[in-house]
Each structure stands twice: as structure tokens, then as C-alpha cells.
Design a protein around this motif. Sequence first.
Motif, PDB file in Angstrom:
ATOM      1  N   ALA A  41      10.755  -2.285 -10.064  1.00 31.78           N
ATOM      2  CA  ALA A  41      11.205  -1.568 -11.259  1.00 31.78           C
ATOM      3  C   ALA A  41      12.287  -2.344 -11.994  1.00 31.78           C
ATOM      4  CB  ALA A  41      11.710  -0.183 -10.869  1.00 31.78           C
ATOM      5  N   ALA A  42      13.235  -2.916 -11.213  1.00 34.34           N
ATOM      6  CA  ALA A  42      14.291  -3.715 -11.844  1.00 34.34           C
ATOM      7  C   ALA A  42      13.709  -4.951 -12.515  1.00 34.34           C
ATOM      8  CB  ALA A  42      15.331  -4.107 -10.795  1.00 34.34           C
ATOM      9  N   ALA A  43      12.748  -5.616 -11.838  1.00 35.72           N
ATOM     10  CA  ALA A  43      12.129  -6.805 -12.421  1.00 35.72           C
ATOM     11  C   ALA A  43      11.371  -6.461 -13.698  1.00 35.72           C
ATOM     12  CB  ALA A  43      11.187  -7.439 -11.401  1.00 35.72           C
ATOM     13  N   GLN A  44      10.708  -5.318 -13.697  1.00 34.99           N
ATOM     14  CA  GLN A  44       9.978  -4.899 -14.891  1.00 34.99           C
ATOM     15  C   GLN A  44      10.928  -4.619 -16.051  1.00 34.99           C
ATOM     16  OE1 GLN A  44       7.749  -1.134 -14.681  1.00 34.99           O
ATOM     17  NE2 GLN A  44       5.964  -2.257 -15.400  1.00 34.99           N
ATOM     18  N   LEU A  45      12.070  -4.004 -15.748  1.00 34.60           N
ATOM     19  CA  LEU A  45      13.048  -3.712 -16.791  1.00 34.60           C
ATOM     20  C   LEU A  45      13.614  -4.989 -17.383  1.00 34.60           C
ATOM     21  CD1 LEU A  45      14.684  -1.541 -18.289  1.00 34.60           C
ATOM     22  CD2 LEU A  45      16.383  -1.660 -16.453  1.00 34.60           C
ATOM     23  N   ALA A  50      10.882  -1.048   3.579  1.00 33.21           N
ATOM     24  CA  ALA A  50      10.489  -2.208   2.789  1.00 33.21           C
ATOM     25  C   ALA A  50       9.735  -1.781   1.533  1.00 33.21           C
ATOM     26  CB  ALA A  50       9.623  -3.149   3.639  1.00 33.21           C
ATOM     27  N   ALA A  51       8.884  -0.745   1.647  1.00 34.29           N
ATOM     28  CA  ALA A  51       8.154  -0.247   0.475  1.00 34.29           C
ATOM     29  C   ALA A  51       9.111   0.337  -0.559  1.00 34.29           C
ATOM     30  CB  ALA A  51       7.130   0.800   0.909  1.00 34.29           C
ATOM     31  N   GLN A  52      10.139   1.053  -0.088  1.00 34.56           N
ATOM     32  CA  GLN A  52      11.116   1.600  -1.029  1.00 34.56           C
ATOM     33  C   GLN A  52      11.905   0.492  -1.714  1.00 34.56           C
ATOM     34  OE1 GLN A  52      13.078   4.061   1.834  1.00 34.56           O
ATOM     35  NE2 GLN A  52      11.847   5.894   1.377  1.00 34.56           N
ATOM     36  N   SER A  53      12.258  -0.539  -0.960  1.00 32.31           N
ATOM     37  CA  SER A  53      12.940  -1.684  -1.565  1.00 32.31           C
ATOM     38  C   SER A  53      12.019  -2.403  -2.540  1.00 32.31           C
ATOM     39  CB  SER A  53      13.408  -2.637  -0.470  1.00 32.31           C
ATOM     40  OG  SER A  53      13.980  -3.798  -1.032  1.00 32.31           O
ATOM     41  N   TYR A  54      10.758  -2.505  -2.167  1.00 35.10           N
ATOM     42  CA  TYR A  54       9.772  -3.158  -3.042  1.00 35.10           C
ATOM     43  C   TYR A  54       9.679  -2.426  -4.382  1.00 35.10           C
ATOM     44  CZ  TYR A  54       5.323  -5.277  -4.434  1.00 35.10           C
ATOM     45  OH  TYR A  54       4.341  -5.949  -5.112  1.00 35.10           O
ATOM     46  N   ARG A  55       9.621  -1.089  -4.340  1.00 32.45           N
ATOM     47  CA  ARG A  55       9.547  -0.305  -5.565  1.00 32.45           C
ATOM     48  C   ARG A  55      10.783  -0.497  -6.415  1.00 32.45           C
ATOM     49  NH1 ARG A  55       9.881   4.651  -5.621  1.00 32.45           N
ATOM     50  NH2 ARG A  55       8.513   5.067  -7.398  1.00 32.45           N
ATOM     51  N   ALA A  97       4.286  15.007  -7.261  1.00 30.92           N
ATOM     52  CA  ALA A  97       4.412  15.520  -5.902  1.00 30.92           C
ATOM     53  C   ALA A  97       5.805  15.326  -5.353  1.00 30.92           C
ATOM     54  CB  ALA A  97       3.393  14.847  -4.980  1.00 30.92           C
ATOM     55  N   MET A  98       6.556  14.402  -5.911  1.00 33.15           N
ATOM     56  CA  MET A  98       7.939  14.185  -5.488  1.00 33.15           C
ATOM     57  C   MET A  98       8.689  13.523  -6.633  1.00 33.15           C
ATOM     58  SD  MET A  98       7.797  10.841  -2.967  1.00 33.15           S
ATOM     59  CE  MET A  98       7.087  11.773  -1.643  1.00 33.15           C
ATOM     60  N   THR A  99       9.986  13.643  -6.575  1.00 34.99           N
ATOM     61  CA  THR A  99      10.820  13.014  -7.583  1.00 34.99           C
ATOM     62  C   THR A  99      11.071  11.562  -7.208  1.00 34.99           C
ATOM     63  OG1 THR A  99      12.885  13.626  -6.475  1.00 34.99           O
ATOM     64  CG2 THR A  99      11.939  15.229  -8.019  1.00 34.99           C
ATOM     65  N   GLU A 100      11.658  10.833  -8.146  1.00 36.84           N
ATOM     66  CA  GLU A 100      11.966   9.426  -7.887  1.00 36.84           C
ATOM     67  C   GLU A 100      13.004   9.303  -6.777  1.00 36.84           C
ATOM     68  OE1 GLU A 100      11.620   5.494  -7.990  1.00 36.84           O
ATOM     69  OE2 GLU A 100      10.449   6.823  -9.294  1.00 36.84           O
ATOM     70  N   ASP A 101      13.981  10.204  -6.763  1.00 34.52           N
ATOM     71  CA  ASP A 101      15.000  10.153  -5.701  1.00 34.52           C
ATOM     72  C   ASP A 101      14.374  10.417  -4.334  1.00 34.52           C
ATOM     73  OD1 ASP A 101      16.953   9.606  -7.541  1.00 34.52           O
ATOM     74  OD2 ASP A 101      17.549  11.714  -7.802  1.00 34.52           O
ATOM     75  N   GLU A 102      13.435  11.373  -4.261  1.00 36.17           N
ATOM     76  CA  GLU A 102      12.777  11.644  -2.984  1.00 36.17           C
ATOM     77  C   GLU A 102      11.946  10.457  -2.524  1.00 36.17           C
ATOM     78  OE1 GLU A 102      12.084  16.472  -2.977  1.00 36.17           O
ATOM     79  OE2 GLU A 102      10.688  15.193  -4.079  1.00 36.17           O
ATOM     80  N   ALA A 103      11.307   9.774  -3.468  1.00 34.47           N
ATOM     81  CA  ALA A 103      10.501   8.618  -3.094  1.00 34.47           C
ATOM     82  C   ALA A 103      11.353   7.508  -2.502  1.00 34.47           C
ATOM     83  CB  ALA A 103       9.739   8.093  -4.319  1.00 34.47           C
ATOM     84  N   GLN A 104      12.604   7.414  -2.950  1.00 32.36           N
ATOM     85  CA  GLN A 104      13.473   6.347  -2.451  1.00 32.36           C
ATOM     86  C   GLN A 104      14.223   6.758  -1.186  1.00 32.36           C
ATOM     87  OE1 GLN A 104      11.967   3.787  -4.284  1.00 32.36           O
ATOM     88  NE2 GLN A 104      13.949   2.915  -3.796  1.00 32.36           N
ATOM     89  N   THR A 105      14.184   8.048  -0.839  1.00 30.83           N
ATOM     90  CA  THR A 105      14.934   8.489   0.348  1.00 30.83           C
ATOM     91  C   THR A 105      14.046   9.080   1.430  1.00 30.83           C
ATOM     92  OG1 THR A 105      15.330  10.662  -0.685  1.00 30.83           O
ATOM     93  CG2 THR A 105      17.005   8.957  -1.004  1.00 30.83           C
ATOM     94  N   ARG A 134       0.826  -1.202   0.000  1.00 33.93           N
ATOM     95  CA  ARG A 134       0.000   0.000   0.000  1.00 33.93           C
ATOM     96  C   ARG A 134       0.861   1.253   0.000  1.00 33.93           C
ATOM     97  NH1 ARG A 134      -1.328   3.257   4.006  1.00 33.93           N
ATOM     98  NH2 ARG A 134      -0.488   1.814   5.577  1.00 33.93           N
ATOM     99  N   VAL A 135       1.900   1.273   0.828  1.00 38.61           N
ATOM    100  CA  VAL A 135       2.792   2.432   0.876  1.00 38.61           C
ATOM    101  C   VAL A 135       3.551   2.571  -0.448  1.00 38.61           C
ATOM    102  CG1 VAL A 135       4.784   3.441   2.043  1.00 38.61           C
ATOM    103  CG2 VAL A 135       2.996   2.314   3.383  1.00 38.61           C
ATOM    104  N   ALA A 136       3.966   1.450  -1.031  1.00 36.39           N
ATOM    105  CA  ALA A 136       4.664   1.507  -2.317  1.00 36.39           C
ATOM    106  C   ALA A 136       3.759   2.076  -3.406  1.00 36.39           C
ATOM    107  CB  ALA A 136       5.153   0.111  -2.704  1.00 36.39           C
TER     108      ALA A 136
END
Length: 486
Positions: A158-162, A149-154, A111-119, A98-100
Motif C-alpha cells: 500500500a505504501a509503495a502504491q501511494l 508477513a502477509a500483513q507486512s506485505y499488505r 468482512a473486516m476493516t483495514e485495522d482488523e486486517a492488520q491486527t 495468497r494470505v495477503a
Amino acid sequence: MSVFFLLIIVLGFGALGFVLGRSRALASADGNIRNLHSLPNYYGFNVALSTIIPALGLLAILSLVLPILIDNRVSTFIPADSISEDTTRSLVMSDVRRVADGLDTAVAAGAMTEDEAQTVSTETTDVRERLGAVGVALGSNVEPFVLRAAQSYRAQAAAAQLWTTFLIIGVAIGGFAISFLRTNREFRARNVVENGVLVLLMAAASIAILTTLGIVFSMVFETRNFFQDYHWTDFFFGTTWSPNFRGDSDLGIIPLLWGTLYISFIALLVAVPIGLFAAIYLSEYATHKFRSFAKPAIEILAGIPTIVYGLFALITVGPFLRDYFAQPSGLGESASSVMTAGLVMGIMLIPFVSSLSDDIINAVPQSMRDGSLGIGATHSETIRQVVLPAALPGIVGAVLLAASRAIGETMIVVLGAGAAARLDLNPFEAMTTVTVKIVSQLTGDTDFASPETLVAFALGLTLFVITLGLNVFALYIVRKYREQYE
């Protein structure tokens, strides 16, 4: 890249392969079809199938395997001490997903960049405000390990999708290249394509078998877990059904089986005679004009949602039986009863019996009827002694279908018969069935490690075995009568 766009790309490669494969085959034969081993379309289909089938097969496998692998790796972020008696690892993983999803929505909305979402951390107030501005609530009760865990999940998703995108496109291009390069006028494209289609047909036929095995195994494994915590004799021979998630429970199946069989028996008493007589009349006596009107009118009953039948039982049939039968005879005071559910369910089952029986009776050769009438039998004697014995296997199948439908019905029982698990012969008393209790045990905030929840799988497996036994018995009866008739 999403699965939809991958499908579009793979199908596009397949369409291109069909055109180029067909053109290459014709070019190798100098434009003369007679010089080809197979028709030109077979060469095109060979390239198209070689491009599409391996890529889609790999996509299906990855779609099943990768989410499991990601969940297993992300679950390592969940501390063991965060799993309490009221919280399971699967519930925590639901929060992680849900958080991811919330972070993905925030990134997509700007609302935020990809870097902000991961940090981002749970203490970052301004990021919380930006998330709220686009309708994503991070929540004040989100634990730091859940956010990590949500950040790791994302990141892993993303890597799996690529990697999935590269692999699928690579396999599609590889299949395209190999099949295209070996296309020439001597290539036996028809044999390859027909064998490939045969494999696809076999795979399609095996889906039903594999699905049945998957259902059985899933119930067997969960049922085994149930019987590790609850004794099997108490389950199969217990006469009390009283689940209690906070204390000792009595989980005897006898009252549920009694309610299931009692309601199903009344439903079949209504559906089988009416449905069979209707089928005999429509197939043997009715005019073509009346049949063309009556049969679709009867089959309309099969298209009515069961919740509508349940409401009909609740507000019409139940009060009618209570006011004019149960109360005057002193047999009951409730509108919810076995008789209410049985009658309404029987009405619902009439099309299953009549329509199938009508088709089976019409399939009996007319020559058999003519022979019987020719030796002096009356029309009714021909129906009883010739038509019905010949149609018996199909009629038994129709009755079996109706019985299976009755055993598995839920909504009519919930609204028409109530939810009381009891052993009683009074048809005007409220009772319940196995399917209703399966739903009730799996509904709400339940712990899937408790016997009160796992019992639903034991109930489902029991119903499966009962239905299988009915099918075996019906097969025996059908073969016995068929031998006598032949």
C-alpha cells in the motif's frame, strides 16, 4: 491508485499538454504559423511526449523493482528453521501473497476493516468465520509468521502504491511544466520531437535484443547451477535418461537429442519436398484462379493448434501406421512412434515452407525469367537454373524456420511419439524429444534446487546452441551460393 488509472491520468495530462502547447506556440507567434520555427503540432507533441514518456518510463521501472524490494523485506519475517528440504523460501512467499490477497478480498467485501486486517491473528475465530462468509479461507494450517508477513506485505504494498502514485503524477506534471514553459516561436520543437521519436524507435528495436540476452543469461545461470551438482561429461555423453527425485539419476542427453533430430528429420523429409514443390507450382505454373484458392487453403494448416495435430496423430495416424505397416512388418506394436510424430509434424510444417518459398520465388524479377526464355531455355530449365538459385537464400530461410519449428515442437511429440527416451533406429518405436522432457521436469511439485529440475535449463541452453549453429551454417551456405550466383 491502480496502474490503469495512473495510465489514464498520465495520458490525460499528455492530451492536455498537446492542446496547451500548440495554443501557446500559436499565441507566441500572434497566430501566424509562418513566424514559428516548426509546425504547431510539433509544439503540442513536444509537451505531450515530455509529459508521457518520463512518467511511463518511471512507472515501468517501479513496477519491476518495487515487487522485488517488497519480497526481500517481507522475507525477513520467515524464520530460517521454517525452510525444510521440501519447502523453499519462494513457496513460503507464495503462501504469504495468497494470505495477503485473501485479506484484501475480505476488506473489499466489507468482512473486516483495514485495522482488523492488520491486527488479525491465527487464533481469532470470529474473523475466520467472517472470512469464510465471503469465500476467503484463511486455513487452519497458516503459521503465525506467515500471517505477520502477509500483513507486512499488505502495508508495504500500500505504501509503495501511494508513493508510486505521487512520483508518477509529479514527474508527469514536472515534464508538462518544463516543456510548456519553454514553448515559444523560437523553440526548435520539430528537432526535439524527431530526436525523441528516434530514441523511442531505438528503444523498441533494442527490446528484442535485450529479451534474447535475458533469455540466454537466465538459462546460463541456471545451467551453471546444474553443472555444479551434476558432471558435464555425464550430461553430454550419457546414453541413459532416468531422472529420480528421490535417489541417483542418470541425466544423459544423447537419447533426447537422438529423438529430437530423428523426428525433426522425418518431419523435414515430408515438409520440404512437398512445400517446395507446391511453392514452385503455385508461383510458376498455376493459374491465378487456382492460386487464389490453393494458397489460402494450404496456409490454413498453419492456423491449426498443435494440440489438434497431436490428437490427429494419436487417434488416426498412429493406429493406421501400426495396423498397416508396423505390425505386418514386425517392427512395432505401439501407435506412438517416431514415424507418427514425424509425419504429422511434417504436415504441420508444409505451410511454413510453401508460403515463404512462394513469396521468395515471386520476388525474383520477371526480367530474369524473360532473359532465360529469350536465349532458348525451357520453362523448367529457367526454374532450375535461374529462379531457384536467385531465390535460394529465402528458401534456405524457410527451411530453417521449419527446422526450428520442428525442433521446438512439444504437443505432437507427446501425443504422437510418447515419452520414452531411447536410442533406436526403428522409426516405429516410441521416442521423445528435448522439449518434452523440459516440460516434464518443470511440471508438478518440484524442487528448483535439485539437478532433476535444473537439468531443464541445461536442455534448453543446448537446444539454443544447436539452433544457433544451424543458423550459422545456413548463413554460410547462403553466402557461398550467393557469391557463385553473382
